[in-house]
Design a protein around this motif. Structure first.
Motif, mmCIF file in Angstrom:
data_model
loop_
_atom_site.group_PDB
_atom_site.id
_atom_site.type_symbol
_atom_site.label_atom_id
_atom_site.label_comp_id
_atom_site.label_asym_id
_atom_site.label_seq_id
_atom_site.Cartn_x
_atom_site.Cartn_y
_atom_site.Cartn_z
ATOM 1 N N GLU A 22 -39.737 -37.876 45.254
ATOM 2 C CA GLU A 22 -40.619 -38.942 45.737
ATOM 3 C C GLU A 22 -40.437 -40.241 44.967
ATOM 4 N N SER A 23 -39.746 -40.195 43.832
ATOM 5 C CA SER A 23 -39.478 -41.425 43.082
ATOM 6 C C SER A 23 -38.663 -42.412 43.915
ATOM 7 N N GLY A 24 -37.990 -41.912 44.939
ATOM 8 C CA GLY A 24 -37.255 -42.802 45.838
ATOM 9 C C GLY A 24 -38.144 -43.783 46.568
ATOM 10 N N LEU A 25 -39.456 -43.525 46.578
ATOM 11 C CA LEU A 25 -40.404 -44.417 47.227
ATOM 12 C C LEU A 25 -40.717 -45.659 46.397
ATOM 13 N N LEU A 26 -40.325 -45.678 45.149
ATOM 14 C CA LEU A 26 -40.671 -46.791 44.272
ATOM 15 C C LEU A 26 -40.117 -48.117 44.797
ATOM 16 N N PRO A 27 -40.896 -49.197 44.670
ATOM 17 C CA PRO A 27 -40.455 -50.490 45.207
ATOM 18 C C PRO A 27 -39.216 -51.029 44.495
ATOM 19 N N PHE A 28 -38.302 -51.564 45.300
ATOM 20 C CA PHE A 28 -37.073 -52.189 44.818
ATOM 21 C C PHE A 28 -36.170 -51.231 44.040
ATOM 22 N N ALA A 29 -36.263 -49.950 44.333
ATOM 23 C CA ALA A 29 -35.421 -48.977 43.625
ATOM 24 C C ALA A 29 -33.968 -49.080 44.065
ATOM 25 N N PHE A 30 -33.743 -49.373 45.347
ATOM 26 C CA PHE A 30 -32.388 -49.339 45.894
ATOM 27 C C PHE A 30 -32.086 -50.580 46.735
ATOM 28 N N ASP A 31 -30.803 -50.886 46.837
ATOM 29 C CA ASP A 31 -30.364 -52.020 47.649
ATOM 30 C C ASP A 31 -30.083 -51.640 49.096
ATOM 31 N N SER A 32 -29.828 -50.360 49.334
ATOM 32 C CA SER A 32 -29.462 -49.907 50.672
ATOM 33 C C SER A 32 -29.686 -48.402 50.762
ATOM 34 N N ALA A 33 -29.571 -47.878 51.974
ATOM 35 C CA ALA A 33 -29.695 -46.432 52.169
ATOM 36 C C ALA A 33 -28.561 -45.693 51.468
ATOM 37 N N ALA A 34 -27.354 -46.248 51.554
ATOM 38 C CA ALA A 34 -26.201 -45.608 50.915
ATOM 39 C C ALA A 34 -26.369 -45.586 49.402
ATOM 40 N N HIS A 35 -26.865 -46.672 48.842
ATOM 41 C CA HIS A 35 -27.104 -46.748 47.399
ATOM 42 C C HIS A 35 -28.127 -45.692 46.981
ATOM 43 N N GLY A 36 -29.250 -45.641 47.672
ATOM 44 C CA GLY A 36 -30.284 -44.669 47.343
ATOM 45 C C GLY A 36 -29.817 -43.238 47.481
ATOM 46 N N THR A 37 -29.025 -42.979 48.502
ATOM 47 C CA THR A 37 -28.504 -41.625 48.718
ATOM 48 C C THR A 37 -27.577 -41.214 47.582
ATOM 49 N N ARG A 38 -26.732 -42.131 47.140
ATOM 50 C CA ARG A 38 -25.842 -41.827 46.010
ATOM 51 C C ARG A 38 -26.648 -41.471 44.760
ATOM 52 N N VAL A 39 -27.741 -42.193 44.536
ATOM 53 C CA VAL A 39 -28.564 -41.943 43.358
ATOM 54 C C VAL A 39 -29.208 -40.561 43.427
ATOM 55 N N LEU A 40 -29.836 -40.245 44.558
ATOM 56 C CA LEU A 40 -30.497 -38.940 44.674
ATOM 57 C C LEU A 40 -29.507 -37.794 44.544
ATOM 58 N N MET A 41 -28.350 -37.942 45.155
ATOM 59 C CA MET A 41 -27.365 -36.862 45.073
ATOM 60 C C MET A 41 -26.805 -36.725 43.659
ATOM 61 N N ALA A 42 -26.733 -37.834 42.919
ATOM 62 C CA ALA A 42 -26.278 -37.768 41.533
ATOM 63 C C ALA A 42 -27.286 -37.036 40.650
ATOM 64 N N LEU A 43 -28.564 -37.113 41.029
ATOM 65 C CA LEU A 43 -29.634 -36.476 40.262
ATOM 66 C C LEU A 43 -29.946 -35.066 40.747
ATOM 67 N N ARG A 44 -29.287 -34.636 41.786
ATOM 68 C CA ARG A 44 -29.666 -33.382 42.444
ATOM 69 C C ARG A 44 -29.579 -32.176 41.510
ATOM 70 N N GLU A 45 -28.405 -31.911 40.964
ATOM 71 C CA GLU A 45 -28.239 -30.698 40.159
ATOM 72 C C GLU A 45 -29.057 -30.743 38.872
ATOM 73 N N SER A 46 -29.134 -31.911 38.246
ATOM 74 C CA SER A 46 -29.813 -32.014 36.958
ATOM 75 C C SER A 46 -31.332 -32.103 37.072
ATOM 76 N N HIS A 47 -31.850 -32.624 38.202
ATOM 77 C CA HIS A 47 -33.288 -32.869 38.277
ATOM 78 C C HIS A 47 -33.966 -32.400 39.572
ATOM 79 N N LEU A 48 -33.333 -32.614 40.711
ATOM 80 C CA LEU A 48 -34.028 -32.365 41.985
ATOM 81 C C LEU A 48 -34.065 -30.894 42.372
#
Length: 337
Positions: A105-131
């Motif tokens: 849900e941290s993806g909901l934070l304001p101004f976290a990402f510049d685009s959908a592709a940017h946000g997706t890369r971030v979440l997938m990078a955090l997947r194994e370690s955190h999500l």
């Protein structure tokens, strides 16, 4: 005679065995529940290619059947459908179960990402370690982001923060309300289906909405100004029933995982592509892009900073190592632009 009988019997058994061997293996069907209609970009550019990839890579041993338009259950029921096995796979919106998946849900934070592709890369990078660790009742296949929202207005261009004072906009609660209200915006909550009439009658001046969604509500007929503020976006995940996942062979799991990685990338690209199409549709009907100056945008981001601090406190209350997670979140966001 006995020899002939034995030979005939052996032949019959052999034929029977060959016949059994040649029987086609029935494909394993995986039900994929989608809250979105069949003509939605996620269905056409993500879900359908995902299903085709799984079928191809498994040589037909696995088939993914799509159930769009929430036919198996409402949007808020998608997680439960997956947990109970009514659906083998489902598109889940974490914000429908607030507090259940706090890291995602941290993806909901304001101004976290510049685009959908940017946000997706971030979440997938955090997947194994955190999500992955917070998806304990289902198997997380992939996480992605929708495109950030813009501010669309009918008669008033928003060229600076002072233009926000006293304006009535349709929006959602949470961070949007906290940040925009602090800048003098009257944020009105209403169903998106009422948006057109409210803008047409002048009840509200505009809306906070993704550019991709605007044509779906025929807003190109009303919107004259677009401010691409990229305020916030929505995290989404595709999850699988844990028992279904465990019942698959290692090879089948690898096929699903590989198809999910491709689907994650496709999700970001699809939403960003729809954003561009939405903007072109608005511009073709006379809308002009009027963005904030860099100084005003910096002030707006500063106004949103308390929401990040509040989120750290929220994560901490939920037992998350908030400092470690948010440090990883910010680093990924900066590194993966």
């Amino acid at each position: 005679m006995k020899r002939m009988f034995k030979w005939t019997t052996a032949l019959a058994v052999g034929v029977a065995a060959t016949t059994l061997t040649l029987q086609p293996v029935q494909a394993r069907e995986l039900k994929f529940s989608l809250l979105l209609p069949e003509n939605h970009v996620f269905v056409s550019e993500v879900a359908k290619p995902f299903a085709a990839r799984v079928a191809e890579k498994s040589a037909g041993d696995l088939t993914v059947t799509l159930y769009p338009s929430a036919v198996l259950g409402s949007g808020k029921e998608q997680l439960a459908l997956t947990e109970t096995g009514v659906a083998d796979i489902a598109l889940v919106v974490p914000s429908y179960t607030r507090g259940r998946f706090p890291r995602t849900e941290s993806g909901l934070l304001p101004f976290a990402f510049d685009s959908a592709a940017h946000g997706t890369r971030v979440l997938m990078a955090l997947r194994e370690s955190h999500l992955d660790k917070e998806f304990d009742s289902v198997k997380l296949l992939f996480a992605a982001m929708t495109s950030p929202v813009a501010i669309l207005t009918r008669s008033k261009p928003l060229a600076g923060l002072d233009d926000l004072k006293g304006i009535s906009l349709r929006g959602t609660g949470g961070a949007q309300k906290a940040v925009l209200s602090s800048l003098g915006v009257n944020l009105v909550s209403m169903p998106a289906s009422d948006l057109y009439v409210a803008m047409e009658r002048g009840t509200i001046e505009g809306t906070v909405l993704s550019l991709a969604s605007a044509p779906g509500y025929k807003l190109e007929e009303l919107v004259k100004y677009v401010n691409r503020v990229n305020f916030s976006a929505t995290p989404i995940v595709v999850a699988m029933n844990s028992n279904t996942w465990a019942s698959l062979s290692k090879q089948q799991q690898a096929i699903i995982s590989e198809a999910a990685m491709a689907a994650a990338t496709a999700t970001g690209e699809a939403y960003d592509g729809e954003d561009q199409k939405g903007l072109k549709t608005l511009q073709a009907n006379g809308a002009k892009v009027v963005d904030f100056a860099a100084a005003d945008l910096a002030r707006l981001r500063g106004a949103a900073r308390p929401e990040w601090d509040n989120w750290v406190a929220t994560l901490t209350k939920q037992g998350v190592d908030a400092d470690a997670f948010m440090a990883a979140f910010r680093k990924a966001a900066a590194d993966l632009k």
